[in-house]
Design a protein around this motif. Structure first.
Motif, PDB file in Angstrom:
ATOM      1  N   ILE A 207       0.850  -1.192   0.000  1.00 21.52           N
ATOM      2  CA  ILE A 207       0.000   0.000   0.000  1.00 21.52           C
ATOM      3  C   ILE A 207       0.882   1.237   0.000  1.00 21.52           C
ATOM      4  O   ILE A 207       1.835   1.326   0.780  1.00 21.52           O
ATOM      5  N   ILE A 224      -3.402   0.796  -3.533  1.00 19.59           N
ATOM      6  CA  ILE A 224      -3.019  -0.593  -3.284  1.00 19.59           C
ATOM      7  C   ILE A 224      -2.276  -1.120  -4.506  1.00 19.59           C
ATOM      8  O   ILE A 224      -2.834  -1.220  -5.592  1.00 19.59           O
ATOM      9  N   ASN A 227      -2.351  -6.759  -4.008  1.00 19.29           N
ATOM     10  CA  ASN A 227      -3.525  -7.129  -3.221  1.00 19.29           C
ATOM     11  C   ASN A 227      -3.615  -8.649  -3.149  1.00 19.29           C
ATOM     12  O   ASN A 227      -3.955  -9.304  -4.125  1.00 19.29           O
TER      13      ASN A 227
END
Length: 283
Positions: A207, A224, A227
């Protein structure tokens, strides 16, 4: 800008035995160590400025193995910090007991927050969320304050070398810190709730937080990058004969690699002599 990379620990003995580990100090398996090394390969070009784990051995070992593959760490080693708030949920009575029956319900319940564990030390998901929120707030406040101090001192090295924090923690805690990230008042204008997802061992989240502001009401821009990334696990095969599921012992690994090198050296010598024939064959 600040970058946070979050990794779940590698496979542990408790995972193999299908136990509610929680705060139980369950070590990695050999396969879990392989997973951590592969995660290290995936992250080997990242320049981490801080590494924070829970105080449980499965996260500490995972972080050490990730850093063992990191190019920057080999020349600029950094200290690992352990933080008790990064522990997994405490399951009370179920701690270190079989999760075969409860886990099926826990992962299929329409609202996991309704599940209440009982017994000494038992935590709800709200308790874990509060721990995650507390840690995240302290972390962001620290870097926010650091930026302010450096700006006042006209020290721009903080901006040139953006902080990149590696966090190694546990599946439920990671879900809750992502939840905290989404609804933290300094991050997003609209409150959202992270949807719980089961995580593979060594799943990676990255992030980027692009701005810091002095005013708490001003949201931060969050991006992000990774993920639930697990590409590094593709093709990874568990060692046979129960070796993969055995407890990972870094000392044993060093001994094994020593004998492996000796064996490889012997094989090379044999291959060099292959085809020369035995001198006695001529007789």
């Amino acid at each position: 800008m600040i970058t946070i990379t979050i990794v779940r620990h590698g496979e542990s003995i408790g995972n193999v035995q299908q136990r509610w580990q929680g705060h139980t100090n369950s070590p990695l398996t050999n396969f879990g160590a392989q997973q951590a090394e592969q995660a290290g390969e995936a992250l080997k070009h990242e320049r981490f400025t801080s590494v924070i784990t829970s105080d449980l051995i499965r996260t500490i070992s995972t972080a050490e193995l990730i850093l063992s593959r990191n190019i920057s760490f080999s020349t600029n080693p950094i200290k690992l910090y352990s933080e008790i708030r990064l522990r997994e949920q405490h399951f009370g009575y179920f701690e270190d007991k079989s999760n075969t029956l409860p886990v099926k319900y826990a992962l299929t319940s329409p609202d996991r927050r309704l599940i209440k564990f009982v017994g000494e030390g038992a935590e709800s998901l709200e308790d874990v969320f509060n721990r995650a929120m507390s840690f995240l707030s302290d972390l962001l406040s620290y870097y926010q304050q650091q930026q302010k101090i450096n700006s006042q001192q006209k020290d721009f090295s903080f901006h040139q070398g953006h902080p990149h924090i590696l966090i190694v923690s546990h599946s439920i805690f990671i879900n809750e810190i992502l939840n905290a990230l989404l609804i933290h008042k300094t991050i997003l204008r609209n409150q959202q709730q992270w949807q719980f997802i089961p995580l593979h061992n060594t799943s990676i989240f990255t992030i980027k937080i692009h701005t810091f502001n002095d005013h708490e009401q001003e949201p931060l821009h969050v991006e992000i990058i990774k993920n639930n990334y697990i590409e590094h696990l593709r093709g990874l095969v568990r060692q046979q004969g129960g070796i993969g599921s055995a407890i990972y012992d870094p000392k044993q690994k060093k001994i094994s690699s020593f004998f492996q090198k000796k064996q490889q050296s012997s094989i090379r010598n044999d291959s060099q002599n292959e085809g020369l024939g035995d001198p006695m064959d001529e007789d």
